[in-house]
Structures are given as structure tokens and as C-alpha cells.
Design a protein around this motif. Sequence first.
Motif, PDB file in Angstrom:
ATOM      1  N   ASP A 126       0.846  -1.161  -0.075  1.00  0.00           N
ATOM      2  CA  ASP A 126      -0.133   0.025  -0.040  1.00  0.00           C
ATOM      3  C   ASP A 126       0.944   1.248   0.033  1.00  0.00           C
ATOM      4  O   ASP A 126       0.604   2.151  -0.621  1.00  0.00           O
ATOM      5  N   GLU A 127       1.931   1.151   0.877  1.00  0.00           N
ATOM      6  CA  GLU A 127       2.877   2.440   0.844  1.00  0.00           C
ATOM      7  C   GLU A 127       3.662   2.316  -0.008  1.00  0.00           C
ATOM      8  O   GLU A 127       4.072   3.594  -0.924  1.00  0.00           O
ATOM      9  N   ASP A 128       4.022   1.208  -0.636  1.00  0.00           N
ATOM     10  CA  ASP A 128       5.183   1.491  -1.748  1.00  0.00           C
ATOM     11  C   ASP A 128       4.700   1.304  -3.199  1.00  0.00           C
ATOM     12  O   ASP A 128       5.668   1.748  -3.994  1.00  0.00           O
ATOM     13  N   LEU A 129       3.454   1.107  -3.492  1.00  0.00           N
ATOM     14  CA  LEU A 129       3.019   1.490  -4.924  1.00  0.00           C
ATOM     15  C   LEU A 129       3.079   2.876  -5.055  1.00  0.00           C
ATOM     16  O   LEU A 129       3.189   3.070  -6.362  1.00  0.00           O
ATOM     17  N   ARG A 130       2.749   3.445  -4.246  1.00  0.00           N
ATOM     18  CA  ARG A 130       2.736   5.174  -4.548  1.00  0.00           C
ATOM     19  C   ARG A 130       4.031   5.727  -4.636  1.00  0.00           C
ATOM     20  O   ARG A 130       4.173   6.912  -5.674  1.00  0.00           O
ATOM     21  N   ILE A 131       5.254   5.366  -4.180  1.00  0.00           N
ATOM     22  CA  ILE A 131       6.527   5.864  -4.295  1.00  0.00           C
ATOM     23  C   ILE A 131       6.906   5.720  -5.510  1.00  0.00           C
ATOM     24  O   ILE A 131       7.473   6.855  -6.126  1.00  0.00           O
ATOM     25  N   PRO A 132       6.940   4.714  -6.515  1.00  0.00           N
ATOM     26  CA  PRO A 132       7.536   4.624  -7.576  1.00  0.00           C
ATOM     27  C   PRO A 132       6.744   5.162  -8.630  1.00  0.00           C
ATOM     28  O   PRO A 132       7.084   5.722  -9.583  1.00  0.00           O
ATOM     29  N   ARG A 133       5.287   5.358  -8.365  1.00  0.00           N
ATOM     30  CA  ARG A 133       4.314   5.674  -9.286  1.00  0.00           C
ATOM     31  C   ARG A 133       4.509   7.065  -9.425  1.00  0.00           C
ATOM     32  O   ARG A 133       4.757   7.684 -10.402  1.00  0.00           O
ATOM     33  N   ASP A 134       4.784   8.062  -8.158  1.00  0.00           N
ATOM     34  CA  ASP A 134       4.907   9.412  -8.278  1.00  0.00           C
ATOM     35  C   ASP A 134       6.439   9.761  -8.720  1.00  0.00           C
ATOM     36  O   ASP A 134       6.358  10.667  -9.383  1.00  0.00           O
ATOM     37  N   ALA A 135       7.368   9.009  -8.527  1.00  0.00           N
ATOM     38  CA  ALA A 135       8.650   9.191  -9.022  1.00  0.00           C
ATOM     39  C   ALA A 135       8.704   9.162 -10.550  1.00  0.00           C
ATOM     40  O   ALA A 135       9.193   9.910 -11.371  1.00  0.00           O
ATOM     41  N   ILE A 136       8.131   8.166 -11.086  1.00  0.00           N
ATOM     42  CA  ILE A 136       7.923   8.022 -12.479  1.00  0.00           C
ATOM     43  C   ILE A 136       7.330   9.057 -13.140  1.00  0.00           C
ATOM     44  O   ILE A 136       7.537   9.578 -14.336  1.00  0.00           O
ATOM     45  N   ALA A 137       6.113   9.477 -12.586  1.00  0.00           N
ATOM     46  CA  ALA A 137       5.322  10.709 -13.151  1.00  0.00           C
ATOM     47  C   ALA A 137       5.965  12.013 -13.263  1.00  0.00           C
ATOM     48  O   ALA A 137       6.100  12.699 -14.131  1.00  0.00           O
TER      49      ALA A 137
END
Length: 147
Positions: A126-137
Motif C-alpha cells: 500500500d505504501e510502496d505502490l505510491r512511491i515509484p508511481r509518483d517518481a515515474i510521473a
Amino acid sequence: MGVHDQYVKELLEKIFRSNYRTQKDYTYVKYAEGSAQIDGVITFPEDEIAVEIESCTAKQVRGAILDLFFHRARKKLLIIVPEHMYNPQALKKDAEYILNTLRKIRPEIEFKIIILKGSGNDRRQDEDLRIPRDAIAELYKAGNTNN
């Protein structure tokens, strides 16, 4: 493949589906005589982002940075899994220092370094899905004036 790499690759596949590529055609890095492979590439119609995943020692992370740097993609993402690292925040600062120094050779590169909360032994999807998604964006938008 280690449990930590597998965990991160599962996250990236969940977020980017078939746009996360691990085939040699995408991950190959050529040196003067040798070669290496990075962990993956996230592809977009007009762009690609090279990805390297590291959960080991600082020395291994520094080697991974070189493989990532020499990959053909202009945009780079280093994902740190804080499983076997004494101080992931200090390692992130060192990685930023190295990449900023290497940017003198290739000033066009864009990079992002992230530290996940979980690992293969302590899954925090739940926490870790957001981190790479935001970085890639952020990386995707960097240098793309039409976005």
C-alpha cells in the motif's frame, strides 16, 4: 532473482503492466568490452525510463549506478530497498552526489532516487505502490514539454 528484486518488480508490473520491460533488448548496457543488464525499463510511446533496484551494500549500489548511468535511456530511476543497508538516507545522498557528478558527462540525463518502505521480507504494498508511481510521473514530465 532475490526476494527484494522480485517484490519491486511485482510492484512495477502492477503499476505499469506491460510497459515495465525486463527483456534484454530493453535492459542491455554495453561497455567497451563487456556488458551488463539493468533491472528494467518503463516504456512510453516517446520515452523510456531505466530502472535499477538495489537492496545490498553501498558498494553494490555504486556499481548499479554506473550500469544505470550508461544505459541508453535519458531518464533513470534508482530504487533503494532498505533491507540490508545501514543508512539508506545517507546512501541516497551519495547516489545523488555521484549522479550529479556524472551529469557533467551527460547533462541531458534526468534521474530520481527513491527509498521504499518495505522489502521482500516486509511487504508494504500500500505504501510502496505510491512511491515509484509518483517518481515515474515526475521523471516522465521532466523534459517533456507537451505534458
